[in-house]
Design a protein around this motif. Structure first.
Motif, PDB file in Angstrom:
ATOM      1  N   ALA A   3      45.591-110.526 -46.200  1.00  0.00           N
ATOM      2  CA  ALA A   3      44.987-110.321 -44.883  1.00  0.00           C
ATOM      3  C   ALA A   3      45.112-111.600 -44.072  1.00  0.00           C
ATOM      4  N   THR A   4      45.261-111.445 -42.774  1.00  0.00           N
ATOM      5  CA  THR A   4      45.227-112.603 -41.882  1.00  0.00           C
ATOM      6  C   THR A   4      43.818-112.694 -41.293  1.00  0.00           C
ATOM      7  N   GLY A   5      43.630-113.521 -40.270  1.00  0.00           N
ATOM      8  CA  GLY A   5      42.288-113.701 -39.719  1.00  0.00           C
ATOM      9  C   GLY A   5      41.543-114.774 -40.489  1.00  0.00           C
ATOM     10  N   SER A   6      40.278-114.982 -40.119  1.00  0.00           N
ATOM     11  CA  SER A   6      39.533-116.107 -40.684  1.00  0.00           C
ATOM     12  C   SER A   6      38.885-115.800 -42.031  1.00  0.00           C
ATOM     13  N   SER A   7      38.556-114.535 -42.311  1.00  0.00           N
ATOM     14  CA  SER A   7      37.781-114.228 -43.527  1.00  0.00           C
ATOM     15  C   SER A   7      38.415-114.727 -44.827  1.00  0.00           C
ATOM     16  N   PRO A   8      39.715-114.516 -45.059  1.00  0.00           N
ATOM     17  CA  PRO A   8      40.259-114.925 -46.361  1.00  0.00           C
ATOM     18  C   PRO A   8      40.582-116.417 -46.465  1.00  0.00           C
ATOM     19  N   ARG A   9      40.371-117.175 -45.386  1.00  0.00           N
ATOM     20  CA  ARG A   9      40.785-118.598 -45.406  1.00  0.00           C
ATOM     21  C   ARG A   9      40.175-119.401 -46.571  1.00  0.00           C
ATOM     22  N   SER A  59      51.669-108.277 -46.190  1.00  0.00           N
ATOM     23  CA  SER A  59      50.539-108.424 -45.274  1.00  0.00           C
ATOM     24  C   SER A  59      50.125-107.046 -44.756  1.00  0.00           C
ATOM     25  N   LEU A  60      48.882-106.969 -44.305  1.00  0.00           N
ATOM     26  CA  LEU A  60      48.322-105.672 -43.916  1.00  0.00           C
ATOM     27  C   LEU A  60      48.857-105.155 -42.591  1.00  0.00           C
ATOM     28  N   ASP A  61      49.131-106.073 -41.655  1.00  0.00           N
ATOM     29  CA  ASP A  61      49.360-105.583 -40.297  1.00  0.00           C
ATOM     30  C   ASP A  61      50.106-106.614 -39.454  1.00  0.00           C
ATOM     31  N   GLY A  71      39.904-108.218 -44.879  1.00  0.00           N
ATOM     32  CA  GLY A  71      38.797-108.641 -44.021  1.00  0.00           C
ATOM     33  C   GLY A  71      38.205-107.405 -43.363  1.00  0.00           C
ATOM     34  N   LEU A  72      37.126-107.593 -42.644  1.00  0.00           N
ATOM     35  CA  LEU A  72      36.415-106.456 -42.047  1.00  0.00           C
ATOM     36  C   LEU A  72      36.278-106.711 -40.547  1.00  0.00           C
ATOM     37  N   GLY A  73      36.683-105.741 -39.724  1.00  0.00           N
ATOM     38  CA  GLY A  73      36.466-105.878 -38.285  1.00  0.00           C
ATOM     39  C   GLY A  73      35.003-105.622 -37.944  1.00  0.00           C
ATOM     40  N   GLY A  90      34.189-102.117 -38.149  1.00  0.00           N
ATOM     41  CA  GLY A  90      34.440-101.454 -39.430  1.00  0.00           C
ATOM     42  C   GLY A  90      35.895-101.235 -39.776  1.00  0.00           C
ATOM     43  N   HIS A  91      36.828-101.884 -39.051  1.00  0.00           N
ATOM     44  CA  HIS A  91      38.217-101.654 -39.452  1.00  0.00           C
ATOM     45  C   HIS A  91      38.569-102.470 -40.689  1.00  0.00           C
ATOM     46  N   ILE A  92      39.529-101.941 -41.468  1.00  0.00           N
ATOM     47  CA  ILE A  92      40.226-102.743 -42.473  1.00  0.00           C
ATOM     48  C   ILE A  92      41.696-102.649 -42.112  1.00  0.00           C
ATOM     49  N   ALA A  93      42.420-103.771 -42.320  1.00  0.00           N
ATOM     50  CA  ALA A  93      43.712-103.952 -41.665  1.00  0.00           C
ATOM     51  C   ALA A  93      43.438-103.678 -40.180  1.00  0.00           C
ATOM     52  N   PHE A  94      44.265-102.880 -39.506  1.00  0.00           N
ATOM     53  CA  PHE A  94      43.962-102.545 -38.111  1.00  0.00           C
ATOM     54  C   PHE A  94      43.654-101.045 -38.010  1.00  0.00           C
ATOM     55  N   ASN A  95      43.035-100.503 -39.032  1.00  0.00           N
ATOM     56  CA  ASN A  95      42.633 -99.088 -38.980  1.00  0.00           C
ATOM     57  C   ASN A  95      41.330 -98.998 -38.202  1.00  0.00           C
ATOM     58  N   GLN A 130      37.159-104.294 -28.403  1.00  0.00           N
ATOM     59  CA  GLN A 130      36.369-105.210 -29.235  1.00  0.00           C
ATOM     60  C   GLN A 130      37.290-106.062 -30.116  1.00  0.00           C
ATOM     61  N   THR A 131      38.268-105.413 -30.752  1.00  0.00           N
ATOM     62  CA  THR A 131      39.190-106.154 -31.618  1.00  0.00           C
ATOM     63  C   THR A 131      40.000-107.151 -30.805  1.00  0.00           C
ATOM     64  N   ARG A 132      40.444-106.734 -29.612  1.00  0.00           N
ATOM     65  CA  ARG A 132      41.246-107.650 -28.792  1.00  0.00           C
ATOM     66  C   ARG A 132      40.411-108.863 -28.388  1.00  0.00           C
ATOM     67  N   ARG A 192      40.640-115.485 -29.850  1.00  0.00           N
ATOM     68  CA  ARG A 192      40.569-116.888 -30.280  1.00  0.00           C
ATOM     69  C   ARG A 192      41.874-117.364 -30.926  1.00  0.00           C
ATOM     70  N   PHE A 193      42.684-116.400 -31.410  1.00  0.00           N
ATOM     71  CA  PHE A 193      43.986-116.779 -31.977  1.00  0.00           C
ATOM     72  C   PHE A 193      45.068-116.836 -30.890  1.00  0.00           C
ATOM     73  N   PHE A 194      44.668-116.553 -29.625  1.00  0.00           N
ATOM     74  CA  PHE A 194      45.604-116.597 -28.485  1.00  0.00           C
ATOM     75  C   PHE A 194      45.033-117.540 -27.423  1.00  0.00           C
ATOM     76  N   SER A 247      27.932-111.247 -37.437  1.00  0.00           N
ATOM     77  CA  SER A 247      28.656-110.245 -36.644  1.00  0.00           C
ATOM     78  C   SER A 247      29.247-109.143 -37.531  1.00  0.00           C
ATOM     79  N   LYS A 248      29.351-109.395 -38.832  1.00  0.00           N
ATOM     80  CA  LYS A 248      29.909-108.386 -39.752  1.00  0.00           C
ATOM     81  C   LYS A 248      28.825-107.578 -40.472  1.00  0.00           C
ATOM     82  N   ALA A 249      27.540-107.917 -40.228  1.00  0.00           N
ATOM     83  CA  ALA A 249      26.463-107.322 -41.029  1.00  0.00           C
ATOM     84  C   ALA A 249      26.422-105.791 -40.913  1.00  0.00           C
TER      85      ALA A 249
HETATM   86  C1  GLP Z   1      41.695-108.482 -37.832  1.00  0.00           C
HETATM   87  C2  GLP Z   1      42.883-108.127 -38.739  1.00  0.00           C
HETATM   88  C3  GLP Z   1      42.431-107.889 -40.138  1.00  0.00           C
HETATM   89  C4  GLP Z   1      41.326-108.850 -40.415  1.00  0.00           C
HETATM   90  C5  GLP Z   1      40.099-108.411 -39.645  1.00  0.00           C
HETATM   91  C6  GLP Z   1      38.939-109.389 -39.669  1.00  0.00           C
HETATM   92  O1  GLP Z   1      41.767-108.011 -36.558  1.00  0.00           O
HETATM   93  N1  GLP Z   1      43.736-107.089 -38.333  1.00  0.00           N
HETATM   94  O2  GLP Z   1      43.512-107.999 -41.034  1.00  0.00           O
HETATM   95  O3  GLP Z   1      41.048-108.878 -41.785  1.00  0.00           O
HETATM   96  O4  GLP Z   1      40.443-108.074 -38.330  1.00  0.00           O
HETATM   97  O5  GLP Z   1      39.264-110.552 -38.971  1.00  0.00           O
HETATM   98  P1  GLP Z   1      38.526-111.926 -39.214  1.00  0.00           P
HETATM   99  O6  GLP Z   1      38.638-112.186 -40.665  1.00  0.00           O
HETATM  100  O7  GLP Z   1      39.250-112.957 -38.402  1.00  0.00           O
HETATM  101  O8  GLP Z   1      37.111-111.738 -38.786  1.00  0.00           O
END
Ligand code: GLP
Length: 261
Positions: free
Chosen positions: A35-41, A65-67, A132-134, A137-142, A160-162, A167-169, A202-204
């Motif tokens: 997964a990308t994003g901050s959670s798995p860092r 990678s997921l997405d 990671g978790l949006g 409630g998304h996983i990957a970009f579902n 919301q996801t955008r 912050r990555f843009f 924010s993920k609670a």
């Molecule tokens: C992102 C990604 C996911 C990621 C999730 C959580 O938008 N598509 O792969 O795991 O949302 O992101 P973050 O870990 O930065 O909070």
């Protein structure tokens, strides 16, 4: 589903990294779902420390990678292909030809999606999937509304996801693409072990739905309740909405010593 509430991000990193390194010790050609994003860092940071210390060699591992965003060139610094190489696979010494990301830069996105599913199958399936978790409630970009039987395909990102990912843009929401290519929920259900990582308040809500809510496309991560081997690594803030938090703590404290994650 096993829920582990950790005192710190470092604690999450240590548990996640132990799962990765124990798998690779058993199976040097393991297939990792990343997964990308901050959670798995924190997990990546601890795995990289172990690589540097010579405790583990990831040189024969493959990754998926997921997405990926649609509309960014593959070498764009905010593309997930570029990010995963920069933050993890290059420093981990995983050869670039075995680092896979959905090819969202190709003209025929549907063919690219089918090819990605095929590549995962050909590699023998994913042994360990980090997720990671949006906030919705998304996983990957579902995103909410995703079919629980979905496979790799194009999806439209929620506002919301955008906003979350701006912050990555450089904080510029208008630079975040509207579409992505993402593995599906059924693709994730096929993996052998899923580790979900969530930190911060924010993920609670999404965590509470994932662990204790009803299975529903409204909260796509809830599909993981149907997976036989899921580990959820949380900090206190992400766990703050869980009704049965005390039980999860109790179960972890009394876990048989022989049983790994
Ligand atoms: C992102 C990604 C996911 C990621 C999730 C959580 O938008 N598509 O792969 O795991 O949302 O992101 P973050 O870990 O930065 O909070």
């Amino acid at each position: 589903m096993e829920v582990v509430i950790c005192a710190s991000a470092e604690g999450i990193g240590r548990l996640g990294a132990a799962a990765v390194t124990e798998l690779v010790a058993r199976r040097p050609e393991a297939v990792l779902g990343l997964a990308t994003g901050s959670s798995p860092r924190p997990v990546y940071a601890e795995v990289l420390r172990r690589v540097r210390d010579g405790q583990v060699d990831l040189g024969r591992v493959s990754t998926f990678s997921l997405d990926e965003y649609v509309g960014l060139p593959a070498d764009h610094p905010s593309s997930y292909r570029a990010e995963i190489r920069r933050v993890f696979t290059d420093p981990a010494g995983i050869p670039a030809e075995r680092v896979h990301t959905p090819r969202a830069d190709e003209d025929d996105v549907e063919a690219a999606a089918a090819a990605y599913e095929e590549a995962i199958r050909t590699a023998g399936g994913i042994d360990l999937q980090l997720v990671g978790l949006g906030t919705e409630g998304h996983i990957a970009f579902n995103e909410p509304g995703s079919s629980l039987a979905s496979r790799t395909r194009i999806k439209t990102l929620t506002e919301q996801t955008r906003q979350d990912n701006a912050r990555f843009f450089d904080g510029d929401v208008s630079a975040v693409p509207h579409h992505c290519l993402t593995v599906g929920l059924a693709t994730i259900l096929d993996t052998r072990h899923v580790i979900v990582i969530a930190t911060g308040e924010s993920k609670a809500r999404a965590v509470a739905e994932l662990v204790e809510g009803a299975v529903s496309a409204r909260w796509p991560a809830t599909v993981l309740q149907a997976h036989p081997h899921v580990t959820v690594l949380l900090d206190e803030a992400a766990a703050s909405g869980l009704e049965l938090a005390d039980y999860y703590r109790y179960a972890w404290e009394h876990k048989p010593g022989w049983q790994g994650l």
